[in-house]
Write a protein that holds these residues in place. Structure first.
Motif, PDB file in Angstrom:
ATOM      1  N   PRO A  32      -9.280 -46.282 -37.823  1.00  0.00           N
ATOM      2  CA  PRO A  32      -9.905 -44.948 -37.730  1.00  0.00           C
ATOM      3  C   PRO A  32      -8.924 -43.821 -38.024  1.00  0.00           C
ATOM      4  N   PHE A  33      -7.653 -43.999 -37.650  1.00  0.00           N
ATOM      5  CA  PHE A  33      -6.652 -42.982 -37.951  1.00  0.00           C
ATOM      6  C   PHE A  33      -6.515 -42.800 -39.461  1.00  0.00           C
ATOM      7  N   CYS A  34      -6.474 -43.913 -40.193  1.00  0.00           N
ATOM      8  CA  CYS A  34      -6.356 -43.857 -41.644  1.00  0.00           C
ATOM      9  C   CYS A  34      -7.598 -43.226 -42.266  1.00  0.00           C
ATOM     10  N   SER A  35      -8.768 -43.562 -41.746  1.00  0.00           N
ATOM     11  CA  SER A  35     -10.019 -42.997 -42.273  1.00  0.00           C
ATOM     12  C   SER A  35     -10.045 -41.486 -42.104  1.00  0.00           C
ATOM     13  N   MET A  36      -9.611 -41.010 -40.934  1.00  0.00           N
ATOM     14  CA  MET A  36      -9.580 -39.572 -40.691  1.00  0.00           C
ATOM     15  C   MET A  36      -8.569 -38.894 -41.615  1.00  0.00           C
ATOM     16  N   TYR A  37      -7.465 -39.554 -41.860  1.00  0.00           N
ATOM     17  CA  TYR A  37      -6.438 -38.982 -42.745  1.00  0.00           C
ATOM     18  C   TYR A  37      -6.966 -38.859 -44.177  1.00  0.00           C
ATOM     19  N   VAL A  38      -7.662 -39.897 -44.662  1.00  0.00           N
ATOM     20  CA  VAL A  38      -8.218 -39.859 -46.016  1.00  0.00           C
ATOM     21  C   VAL A  38      -9.221 -38.717 -46.156  1.00  0.00           C
ATOM     22  N   VAL A  39     -10.103 -38.572 -45.165  1.00  0.00           N
ATOM     23  CA  VAL A  39     -11.078 -37.481 -45.195  1.00  0.00           C
ATOM     24  C   VAL A  39     -10.363 -36.128 -45.175  1.00  0.00           C
ATOM     25  N   ALA A  40      -9.317 -36.017 -44.351  1.00  0.00           N
ATOM     26  CA  ALA A  40      -8.569 -34.757 -44.253  1.00  0.00           C
ATOM     27  C   ALA A  40      -7.918 -34.404 -45.589  1.00  0.00           C
ATOM     28  N   VAL A  41      -7.297 -35.390 -46.235  1.00  0.00           N
ATOM     29  CA  VAL A  41      -6.621 -35.137 -47.510  1.00  0.00           C
ATOM     30  C   VAL A  41      -7.629 -34.783 -48.598  1.00  0.00           C
ATOM     31  N   SER A  76      -0.894 -33.290 -41.136  1.00  0.00           N
ATOM     32  CA  SER A  76      -1.348 -34.684 -41.120  1.00  0.00           C
ATOM     33  C   SER A  76      -0.420 -35.596 -41.910  1.00  0.00           C
ATOM     34  N   THR A  77       0.105 -35.112 -43.039  1.00  0.00           N
ATOM     35  CA  THR A  77       0.974 -35.952 -43.873  1.00  0.00           C
ATOM     36  C   THR A  77       2.341 -36.166 -43.237  1.00  0.00           C
ATOM     37  N   SER A  78       2.773 -35.234 -42.399  1.00  0.00           N
ATOM     38  CA  SER A  78       4.064 -35.402 -41.733  1.00  0.00           C
ATOM     39  C   SER A  78       4.007 -36.435 -40.611  1.00  0.00           C
ATOM     40  N   THR A  79       2.796 -36.834 -40.216  1.00  0.00           N
ATOM     41  CA  THR A  79       2.677 -37.783 -39.102  1.00  0.00           C
ATOM     42  C   THR A  79       1.952 -39.078 -39.476  1.00  0.00           C
ATOM     43  N   LEU A  80       0.810 -38.963 -40.162  1.00  0.00           N
ATOM     44  CA  LEU A  80      -0.046 -40.132 -40.356  1.00  0.00           C
ATOM     45  C   LEU A  80       0.570 -41.258 -41.187  1.00  0.00           C
ATOM     46  N   ARG A  82       3.624 -42.135 -41.636  1.00  0.00           N
ATOM     47  CA  ARG A  82       4.672 -42.789 -40.840  1.00  0.00           C
ATOM     48  C   ARG A  82       4.054 -43.561 -39.679  1.00  0.00           C
ATOM     49  N   MET A  83       3.009 -43.013 -39.094  1.00  0.00           N
ATOM     50  CA  MET A  83       2.330 -43.675 -37.994  1.00  0.00           C
ATOM     51  C   MET A  83       1.656 -44.967 -38.461  1.00  0.00           C
ATOM     52  N   LEU A  84       1.061 -44.936 -39.640  1.00  0.00           N
ATOM     53  CA  LEU A  84       0.401 -46.126 -40.177  1.00  0.00           C
ATOM     54  C   LEU A  84       1.412 -47.213 -40.531  1.00  0.00           C
ATOM     55  N   CYS A  85       2.598 -46.797 -40.978  1.00  0.00           N
ATOM     56  CA  CYS A  85       3.672 -47.781 -41.224  1.00  0.00           C
ATOM     57  C   CYS A  85       4.061 -48.479 -39.919  1.00  0.00           C
ATOM     58  N   LEU A  86       4.047 -47.722 -38.835  1.00  0.00           N
ATOM     59  CA  LEU A  86       4.344 -48.296 -37.525  1.00  0.00           C
ATOM     60  C   LEU A  86       3.240 -49.261 -37.110  1.00  0.00           C
ATOM     61  N   PHE A  87       1.988 -48.821 -37.243  1.00  0.00           N
ATOM     62  CA  PHE A  87       0.856 -49.633 -36.807  1.00  0.00           C
ATOM     63  C   PHE A  87       0.679 -50.899 -37.638  1.00  0.00           C
ATOM     64  N   TRP A  88       0.798 -50.781 -38.954  1.00  0.00           N
ATOM     65  CA  TRP A  88       0.438 -51.888 -39.846  1.00  0.00           C
ATOM     66  C   TRP A  88       1.622 -52.702 -40.348  1.00  0.00           C
ATOM     67  N   LEU A  89       2.789 -52.079 -40.455  1.00  0.00           N
ATOM     68  CA  LEU A  89       3.947 -52.777 -41.006  1.00  0.00           C
ATOM     69  C   LEU A  89       5.023 -53.052 -39.967  1.00  0.00           C
ATOM     70  N   TYR A 265      -4.848 -34.010 -31.378  1.00  0.00           N
ATOM     71  CA  TYR A 265      -4.731 -32.620 -31.791  1.00  0.00           C
ATOM     72  C   TYR A 265      -3.965 -32.472 -33.113  1.00  0.00           C
ATOM     73  N   LEU A 266      -3.395 -33.578 -33.596  1.00  0.00           N
ATOM     74  CA  LEU A 266      -2.811 -33.579 -34.939  1.00  0.00           C
ATOM     75  C   LEU A 266      -3.783 -34.143 -35.972  1.00  0.00           C
ATOM     76  N   LEU A 267      -4.720 -34.979 -35.546  1.00  0.00           N
ATOM     77  CA  LEU A 267      -5.615 -35.673 -36.477  1.00  0.00           C
ATOM     78  C   LEU A 267      -6.977 -34.997 -36.622  1.00  0.00           C
ATOM     79  N   VAL A 268      -7.568 -34.582 -35.504  1.00  0.00           N
ATOM     80  CA  VAL A 268      -8.954 -34.114 -35.541  1.00  0.00           C
ATOM     81  C   VAL A 268      -9.115 -32.779 -36.275  1.00  0.00           C
ATOM     82  N   PRO A 269      -8.303 -31.735 -36.000  1.00  0.00           N
ATOM     83  CA  PRO A 269      -8.499 -30.484 -36.738  1.00  0.00           C
ATOM     84  C   PRO A 269      -8.371 -30.621 -38.259  1.00  0.00           C
ATOM     85  N   PRO A 270      -7.356 -31.315 -38.803  1.00  0.00           N
ATOM     86  CA  PRO A 270      -7.326 -31.492 -40.263  1.00  0.00           C
ATOM     87  C   PRO A 270      -8.524 -32.259 -40.801  1.00  0.00           C
ATOM     88  N   PHE A 271      -9.103 -33.119 -39.965  1.00  0.00           N
ATOM     89  CA  PHE A 271     -10.294 -33.876 -40.338  1.00  0.00           C
ATOM     90  C   PHE A 271     -11.544 -32.994 -40.317  1.00  0.00           C
TER      91      PHE A 271
END
Length: 297
Positions: A32-41, A76-80, A82-89, A265-271
């Protein structure tokens, strides 16, 4: 990786733990974090492209909207990623300087986001307010990485968080950090409370005007627009205030809840911003539809 108790003025790297206790769910949380990031971008890039291409949108109101979109993209790009690299890799290590850079972008652009909400609520005609908002965000939060760069770190290199949050990093220092924490909390409280007060005052005036409109249909339409804007602002400020109060008073708050809210508060507003301020803005919506029809034809 075990804690490193050696005192270092500038350690080579820190270790981001992620969400303590939920490491086994990191892969699923990332979806869901990745989905929100894609929509935000996609949403924010679309707003920028439409405003740039359409001359009729070259107005101060849309200039503020573009500034908000750029802020959302940086935030969002400064966090997501890197966060996804942590979660998935499983990429837990983050370089010390990269951690400080991420922290600067998060806090300064969060302050800019708050400032743009205020600017859009008070007066959409004053373009100079945009520059003032940017300068304020950079000026107040530039000391953060500078202060942390000078501190010795001897307790551990493990940050119990998904990103380099100021309070999470400063706690790793092995000297008295009272003054540093007070500065950060004071800046955040002053900016947040002042912006929040003037936004609330501005929307109170707007709503009083809306309720006096002679047409019921016009009142409902204006109320719907204001309501959606207020919802986005409430999400931003409520999550930010919760995070602030947790650092100040909530020592018994579950770390998992704290980290989730801090991510929100870093993910939802950009989304949400491209949806509320973009799709619900008639001129932008019409231009997007025109562009889509042209591509289909």
């Amino acid at each position: 990786m075990g804690p490193d108790n050696k005192s270092e003025v500038s350690p080579n790297s820190f270790v981001l733990m992620g969400i303590p206790g939920l490491e086994h769910l990191h892969v699923w949380i990332g979806i869901p974090f990745c989905s929100m990031y894609v929509v935000a971008v996609v949403g924010n890039v679309t707003i920028l492209a439409v405003v740039r291409a359409e001359r009729s949108l070259h107005e101060p109101m849309f200039l503020f909207l573009c500034m908000l979109s750029v802020t959302d993209l940086v935030l969002s790009t400064s966090t997501l990623p890197r966060m996804l690299c942590l979660f998935w890799l499983g990429a837990h290590d983050i370089a010390f300087d990269a951690c400080l850079a991420q922290m600067f972008f998060i806090h300064s652009f969060t302050a800019m986001e708050s400032g743009f909400f205020l600017a859009m609520a008070i007066d959409r005609r004053i373009a100079k307010m945009g520059a003032a908002v940017v300068v304020r965000g950079v000026a107040f939060f530039s000391p953060h990485p500078v202060l942390l760069k000078q501190l010795p770190y001897c307790r551990t290199r493990i940050i119990a968080h998904t990103y380099c949050e100021f309070m999470a990093v400063v706690k790793l220092a092995c000297v008295d950090i009272g003054a540093t924490k007070r500065y950060s909390l004071a800046v955040a409280s002053v900016i947040g409370s002042c912006d929040g007060f003037f936004i609330a005052f501005s929307y109170a005036l707007i709503l009083s005007t809306v309720f006096r409109l002679p047409s019921r249909e016009a009142s409902l339409k204006a109320l719907g627009t204001c309501g959606s804007h207020v919802c986005v602002i409430l999400v931003f400020y409520s999550t930010a205030v919760f995070t602030f109060l947790t650092h100040r008073f909530g020592h018994n708050v579950n770390p998992q809840i704290h980290i989730f809210i801090a991510n929100m508060y870093l993910l939802v507003p950009p989304f949400l911003n491209p949806i509320v301020y973009g799709i619900r803005t008639k001129k932008i919506r019409e231009q997007v539809l025109i562009s889509l029809r042209a591509k289909v034809v």
